[in-house]
Design a protein around this motif. Sequence first.
Motif, mmCIF file in Angstrom:
data_model
loop_
_atom_site.group_PDB
_atom_site.id
_atom_site.type_symbol
_atom_site.label_atom_id
_atom_site.label_comp_id
_atom_site.label_asym_id
_atom_site.label_seq_id
_atom_site.Cartn_x
_atom_site.Cartn_y
_atom_site.Cartn_z
ATOM 1 N N GLN A 1 21.971 2.856 34.508
ATOM 2 C CA GLN A 1 20.597 2.908 35.000
ATOM 3 C C GLN A 1 20.451 3.854 36.195
ATOM 4 N N LEU A 2 21.571 4.202 36.835
ATOM 5 C CA LEU A 2 21.530 5.013 38.045
ATOM 6 C C LEU A 2 21.812 6.489 37.806
ATOM 7 N N THR A 3 22.533 6.817 36.733
ATOM 8 C CA THR A 3 22.927 8.196 36.498
ATOM 9 C C THR A 3 23.176 8.445 35.020
ATOM 10 N N ASP A 4 23.034 9.679 34.622
ATOM 11 C CA ASP A 4 23.372 10.083 33.261
ATOM 12 C C ASP A 4 24.805 10.603 33.175
ATOM 13 N N ASP A 5 25.475 10.723 34.316
ATOM 14 C CA ASP A 5 26.803 11.328 34.389
ATOM 15 C C ASP A 5 27.851 10.268 34.702
ATOM 16 N N LEU A 6 28.354 9.600 33.656
ATOM 17 C CA LEU A 6 29.361 8.551 33.812
ATOM 18 C C LEU A 6 30.692 8.976 33.204
ATOM 19 N N ILE A 7 31.770 8.616 33.881
ATOM 20 C CA ILE A 7 33.117 8.818 33.360
ATOM 21 C C ILE A 7 33.776 7.450 33.343
ATOM 22 N N TYR A 8 34.380 7.091 32.220
ATOM 23 C CA TYR A 8 34.973 5.772 32.026
ATOM 24 C C TYR A 8 36.486 5.914 32.005
ATOM 25 N N PHE A 9 37.174 5.371 33.014
ATOM 26 C CA PHE A 9 38.627 5.435 33.105
ATOM 27 C C PHE A 9 39.209 4.121 32.600
ATOM 28 N N THR A 10 39.902 4.160 31.472
ATOM 29 C CA THR A 10 40.376 2.923 30.856
ATOM 30 C C THR A 10 41.746 2.475 31.366
ATOM 31 N N ARG A 11 42.569 3.377 31.844
ATOM 32 C CA ARG A 11 43.901 3.023 32.333
ATOM 33 C C ARG A 11 44.658 2.146 31.345
ATOM 34 N N GLY A 12 44.460 2.367 30.054
ATOM 35 C CA GLY A 12 45.204 1.643 29.040
ATOM 36 C C GLY A 12 44.692 0.246 28.729
ATOM 37 N N THR A 13 43.524 -0.122 29.268
ATOM 38 C CA THR A 13 42.999 -1.463 28.975
ATOM 39 C C THR A 13 42.177 -1.430 27.709
ATOM 40 N N THR B 1 38.835 -2.585 34.480
ATOM 41 C CA THR B 1 39.784 -3.619 34.892
ATOM 42 C C THR B 1 39.797 -4.789 33.916
ATOM 43 N N GLY B 2 38.849 -4.816 33.001
ATOM 44 C CA GLY B 2 38.771 -5.895 32.030
ATOM 45 C C GLY B 2 37.439 -5.855 31.305
ATOM 46 N N PRO B 3 37.134 -6.885 30.540
ATOM 47 C CA PRO B 3 35.907 -6.908 29.741
ATOM 48 C C PRO B 3 34.622 -6.754 30.552
ATOM 49 N N ALA B 4 34.583 -7.213 31.781
ATOM 50 C CA ALA B 4 33.371 -7.097 32.599
ATOM 51 C C ALA B 4 33.050 -5.648 32.941
ATOM 52 N N SER B 5 34.018 -4.762 32.810
ATOM 53 C CA SER B 5 33.785 -3.353 33.112
ATOM 54 C C SER B 5 32.733 -2.750 32.197
ATOM 55 N N VAL B 6 32.644 -3.235 30.979
ATOM 56 C CA VAL B 6 31.619 -2.743 30.055
ATOM 57 C C VAL B 6 30.241 -3.109 30.600
#
Length: 62
Positions: free
Chosen positions: A50-62, A37-42
């Motif tokens: 820290q909770l999982t090794d399986d992350l998916i990052y949805f940028t939605r054009g940001t 949703t913005g810079p804080a998403s990083v």
Amino acid sequence: MLPEIPAFAEHWGHSVVRCPYCHGWEVGDEPIGILTTGPASVHHTWLLRQLTDDLIYFTRGT
């Protein structure tokens, strides 16, 4: 305000959470998707990493 994504609002507070420390531990060791949703998403990504090794990052054009 929640994004207009089908079924997003229905899952809010259950499988869609905002804070990795308030709700993230419940989904630890499971696949986690991060909706940018913005810079804080990083920052949230590093926290959830820290909770999982399986992350998916949805940028939605940001």
